[in-house]
Design a protein around this motif. Structure first.
Motif, short mmCIF file in Angstrom:
data_model
loop_
_atom_site.label_atom_id
_atom_site.label_comp_id
_atom_site.label_asym_id
_atom_site.label_seq_id
_atom_site.Cartn_x
_atom_site.Cartn_y
_atom_site.Cartn_z
N SER A 84 0.69 -1.10 -0.44
CA SER A 84 0.01 -0.28 0.06
C SER A 84 0.25 1.38 -0.32
CB SER A 84 -1.08 -0.30 1.54
OG SER A 84 -1.69 1.21 1.48
N PRO A 85 0.42 2.68 -0.86
CA PRO A 85 1.13 3.47 -0.91
C PRO A 85 1.14 3.87 0.89
CG PRO A 85 -0.60 4.05 -1.67
CD PRO A 85 -0.83 2.42 -1.72
N LEU A 86 0.27 3.66 1.68
CA LEU A 86 0.19 4.27 2.85
C LEU A 86 0.87 3.34 3.95
CD1 LEU A 86 -3.54 4.23 3.63
CD2 LEU A 86 -2.64 5.86 2.84
N GLU A 89 4.99 4.79 0.73
CA GLU A 89 5.38 5.79 -0.54
C GLU A 89 6.59 6.58 -0.59
OE1 GLU A 89 1.87 8.23 -1.56
OE2 GLU A 89 1.65 7.59 -3.31
N ASN A 110 -0.84 -0.55 -5.62
CA ASN A 110 -0.87 -1.67 -4.26
C ASN A 110 -1.39 -3.04 -5.18
OD1 ASN A 110 -1.37 -2.64 -2.26
ND2 ASN A 110 -3.22 -0.85 -1.58
N GLU A 113 -2.74 -5.39 -0.44
CA GLU A 113 -3.36 -4.66 0.04
C GLU A 113 -4.11 -5.31 -0.25
OE1 GLU A 113 -0.20 -4.17 0.63
OE2 GLU A 113 -0.43 -3.58 2.67
N HIS A 114 -4.24 -4.86 -1.40
CA HIS A 114 -5.78 -4.87 -2.49
C HIS A 114 -5.83 -5.91 -3.82
CE1 HIS A 114 -6.95 -0.07 -2.22
NE2 HIS A 114 -6.44 -0.80 -0.93
N LEU A 132 -3.67 -3.03 -12.57
CA LEU A 132 -3.41 -2.05 -12.16
C LEU A 132 -2.37 -0.95 -12.54
CD1 LEU A 132 -4.13 -2.98 -8.45
CD2 LEU A 132 -6.13 -1.53 -9.49
N TYR B 19 -9.85 3.60 1.52
CA TYR B 19 -8.69 3.55 1.01
C TYR B 19 -7.95 2.13 2.15
CZ TYR B 19 -4.85 2.34 -2.22
OH TYR B 19 -3.34 1.65 -2.79
N ASP B 23 -7.34 -1.31 3.07
CA ASP B 23 -5.65 -2.29 3.08
C ASP B 23 -5.88 -2.74 4.26
OD1 ASP B 23 -4.30 -0.63 1.26
OD2 ASP B 23 -3.44 0.10 2.88
N GLY B 26 -7.23 -6.43 3.52
CA GLY B 26 -5.68 -6.94 3.04
C GLY B 26 -5.22 -8.21 4.10
N TYR B 32 -12.44 -11.22 -1.67
CA TYR B 32 -12.98 -10.52 -2.49
C TYR B 32 -13.24 -11.17 -3.61
CZ TYR B 32 -10.96 -6.47 -1.75
OH TYR B 32 -9.72 -5.65 -1.85
#
Lengths: 682, 177
Positions: A84-86, A89, A110, A113-114, A132, B19, B23, B26, B32
């Motif tokens: 994740s970029p969170l 990044e 991402n 997580e995604h 993506l 978002y 996360d 995840g 899903y």
């Protein structure tokens, strides 16, 4: 029509040279996504001059690889597909910057997580990763060079909550020479810990370790203590918060009161008559009172709800009636500390960082009627017993039944009341096993009673905790494994007559047992405060599903929140014992300190600006901005955005009818290219 | 397409709540439907209705917008602004003959990883039941139709012009006669 969107500007004439990296993250990504295939596919996209898959992109070699490639392949843009970029990044932006590019010539995809963590089908997950990645390639080609802006940090910290967490955080910061404002809603600091008699597992006296710290807070030149006060409004952002504090009237001038308590003895009520909250309602106090002897500040308070000098006003609030003889004022004499004219005041303060340490509330035992709290007088909560064993408590340290004199001969302590229960709270409250055993030890010490503990599991994960459990077993405290079904006074044998009977399935012996006791103690769990949701909104934080404040990351940012500059500590984040609370408070103070000592924060440059030539001056954006960052320039008939006030939400951008507001990092062509990228069919 | 048709769902998630919730889904390894493609924006208030229309026009079968719960917006009230636009857009989509379930706005907080799973799965199934929206194909079809019509009109005009020309000649001949 499909391409006829006015905002969808054409792709740049010359594609920049793009480098693409897909991370395996060990098997976290590679286990579900065919990384080599993603790298191969992205390598075929226009503009991509380099496409690699690599085991761990966030590792030092991974970051160095990016820097080396930028030089070697003359890369102008970089895309990394990983977590994740969170999370990373910032890591990669820094790597790109070290490689000599603008850090915003980077985009992150991402796919962990995604993608890999939430999907099982390898082909589907790989296809999604490709989509993506393609979108990111399209987007990054349109990225513009940006600069972060620096915002100075006000070197003052607001701490909300004066329990042990708030106290420890305040002292840590103040000892480092920083200014602290500590706000507490009660008339004294101390919180729950001030009510405890002893602390587990060392059995050191809670007051002996807490009250010196409380006094230190009261006396510290760097700490401004605002008790009997609440935060009602928070504006601004990291470094520059404007906080409004409601100072409730305590009808005492804190500057003048010396804590002699002459007014308390002089009160027209000769005997204490009103419920004493500090003693969990077991004791009584007068309308003018000091919560407990070591209260900090050493200033009394007048409870206008019961003081005779007040009456009910027309709107239900209490107003001064001046009907009382005011013997308290007389006793105060020329100190003149009592001031019945005090009104609620609002004070605005400016701080740079905030630590929220608002603590927990104990589970309301009445919610489980089968255990009879409130119905059978001799069912107590653990906090009530805690006050009873305390020498300065309502019974002077004697554990007695509700009649106030009989010592119990048998005591049953029921664990997990309002914990680990689908009907109430599902979580383990972490401290109940230990405090139940502590109370078992103290009750035995005070009364020599037989003590039974009814538990589901004994949880002693802490330094010296398991040893304490073993000590209790040696002391002859009984442990019965099973969740108690009910507490009843319905006797079926002569020895049960006049006692409370605990019915429990002993799951180790495989029998249902009835155990008659004189006193039942309910080990109530910890839950979020009933106003936690309001507090969360006030500070723009998040809550977990159970209602405790949510940390930014459970391992990597355990005291940070999603609101920069706001930190959490103690049981408001989740049930925890005193050592963990203090450790967390120290961590929160350190986080605040590191911001203050750095002196500034770098803010994402995702602010918006108006394209002056295209603005029609319709003013529709102006009322949308919650920060009043958009002004109208009457002379030119155009809207103007003040970059310093803009927080970068993009709401005005999404609403501008002429498409003349642009948000950095999220401009229209970047997002449209991303939409196109994720949808492009093969 | 040789493979069985799969719905395409484009999602716009706000950075702070939805978002992060995705996360969390995840990190919690909730599984899903892989049909969703998430685009991150700072706030649901940034979502321009054109993004949604553009996604549909470029081949999405549905669009999901995720924002913070009312009152929880990181930017105070961006989510309300999105809500207003959403209601207007819904009316417009209805007039365009696009089924209601294809566009959805959901409030999903940072703690609601399970809700991301639930909403994505629900929407994927609804889109599967509705079948492809296929706007790009429809645009092509309509373009062809317009071309056909244009050719038709062009041919007819040419024929008329020729006939008119021929008529005039004969009339002239008559007059001259």
């Amino acid at each position: 029509m499909a391409n006829g969107n006015g905002n969808n500007r054409t792709s740049p004439e010359r594609r920049p040279r793009i480098g693409f990296y897909v991370c395996h993250c060990g098997v976290n990504i590679a286990g579900t996504v065919d990384c080599a295939e993603v790298a191969r596919y992205v390598g075929t996209l226009p503009g991509v001059v380099l496409s690699r898959d690599y085991k761990y992109m966030c590792s030092d070699p991974g970051q160095e690889l990016i820097q080396k490639d930028i030089a070697e392949y003359k890369l102008e843009r970089v895309v990394v597909a990983s977590c994740s970029p969170l999370l990373h990044e910032h890591t990669f932006r820094t790597a790109v910057e070290k490689g000599g590019l603008n850090p915003f010539f980077f985009h992150m995809v991402n796919i962990r997580e995604h993608n890999s963590w939430v999907h099982t089908d390898r082909a589907e997950a790989t296809a999604k990763a490709r989509d993506l990645a393609r979108a990111a390639i399209e987007r990054v080609a349109r990225h513009k060079p940006l600069e972060t802006k620096r915002v100075p940090i006000k070197p003052v910290t607001l701490i909300v909550g004066g329990g042990i967490a708030g106290i420890h955080a305040a002292l840590t910061l103040a000892n480092a020479g920083k200014q602290v404002i500590l706000v507490e809603r009660e008339p004294t600091i101390g919180g729950h810990m001030a009510k405890f008699d002893k602390t587990f597992p060392t059995l050191d006296c809670a007051a002996c370790i807490l009250t010196p710290k409380m006094s230190a807070v009261g006396a510290h030149p760097n700490i401004r203590l605002l008790t009997y006060s609440e935060v009602v409004k928070v504006d601004g952002f990291v470094g520059n918060y404007k906080v409004t504090i409601r100072r409730k009237p305590r009808y005492i001038d804190e500057e003048k009161c010396v804590g002699c308590q002459d007014c308390i003895s002089a009160c027209v009520f000769k005997q204490p008559k009103f419920t004493d909250e500090f003693n969990e309602g077991l004791g009584k106090r007068k309308p003018v009172y000091i919560p407990f002897p070591q209260a900090t500040p050493q200033v009394v308070a007048i409870d206008s709800n019961v003081c005779l000098n007040f009456r009910n006003g027309p709107d239900g609030s209490r107003v001064v009636s001046d009907k009382c003889k005011k013997t308290c004022v007389e006793a105060c004499g020329d100190r003149n500390a009592i001031d019945f004219t005090q009104k609620e005041r609002f004070e605005e303060i400016e701080v740079g960082t905030i630590i929220v340490a608002t603590g927990f509330q104990a589970f309301d035992a009445k919610r489980l009627p089968a255990y009879g709290y409130g119905r059978y007088p001799n069912v107590f909560t653990a906090l009530e017993v805690e006050r009873m064993v305390n020498a300065s408590g309502p019974t002077g340290g004697h554990v007695v039944l509700r009649d106030g004199k009989t010592e119990p001969k048998t005591v049953g302590i029921i664990h997990c009341v309002g914990s680990r229960d689908k009907k109430t709270n599902r979580w383990c409250s972490r401290v109940c096993c230990m405090y139940s055993m502590k109370l078992a030890h103290l009750i035995k010490e005070h009364t020599h009673a037989e003590v039974y503990n009814f538990y589901i599991d004994i949880r002693t994960p802490g330094k010296g905790y398991e040893e304490f459990y073993n000590q209790l077993l040696d002391e002859g405290v009984h442990f019965v494994r099973g969740r108690v079904g009910e507490v009843t006074d319905w006797a079926i044998t002569p020895e049960e007559e006049g006692k409370l009977v605990i019915r429990v399935e002993d799951t180790l012996a495989g029998v249902v047992r009835r155990i008659p006791v004189d006193m039942v103690v309910l080990a109530t769990g910890l839950e979020p405060r009933s106003d936690a949701q309001e507090v969360r909104r006030l500070f723009n934080m998040s809550c977990g599903s159970e209602g405790f404040f949510l940390e930014r990351h459970p391992k990597l940012a355990p005291v940070s929140t999603f609101n920069d500059g706001v930190y959490i500590a103690g049981a408001c984040q989740g049930p925890k014992d005193i050592p963990d609370t203090v450790a967390q408070a120290g961590a929160a103070a350190a986080e605040a300190l590191s911001l203050i000592d750095k002196g500034y924060v770098e803010q994402e440059p995702n602010t918006a600006f108006v394209l002056e030539d295209e603005c029609s001056g319709c003013k529709s954006c102006i009322p949308l901005c919650p920060y009043s960052a958009i002004q109208f320039d009457d002379a030119r008939g155009k809207a103007v955005i003040n970059e310093a006030l803009c927080k970068g939400c993009g709401t005005c951008v999404g609403s501008c009818p002429s498409g003349s507001i642009v948000q950095n990092l999220f401009d229209d062509e970047e997002i449209f290219s991303e939409i196109e990228g994720v949808l492009a069919y093969e | 397409m040789n493979k069985e048709w799969q719905p395409r769902l484009v999602a716009f998630f706000c950075n702070w709540c939805t978002y992060t919730a995705a996360d969390l889904a995840g990190v919690s390894r909730l599984k899903y439907a892989p049909n969703v493609r998430v685009i991150r924006v700072m706030c649901s208030g940034r979502v321009d209705p054109q993004f949604i229309l553009d996604a549909l026009a470029k081949g999405a079968d549905g669009v999901l917008v995720g924002g913070c719960h009312p009152g929880d917006c990181h930017y105070v009230e961006g989510n309300y602004k999105m809500l207003r636009r959403y209601h207007l857009l819904k009316r417009m989509l209805k007039d365009m003959g696009i089924e209601e379930q294809r566009v959805r706005l959901e409030w999903i907080s940072a703690a609601e990883g399970h809700k991301v799973r639930q909403v994505v799965n629900e929407m994927t199934e609804q889109l599967r039941a509705l079948g492809p929206l296929g706007l790009p194909q429809k645009f092509e079809e309509w373009d062809r139709e317009v071309e056909r019509l244009a050719a038709d009109v062009h041919a007819r005009e040419a024929a008329d012009a020729a006939a008119a020309c021929a008529g005039r000649t004969s009339a002239e001949e008559v007059t001259h006669a």
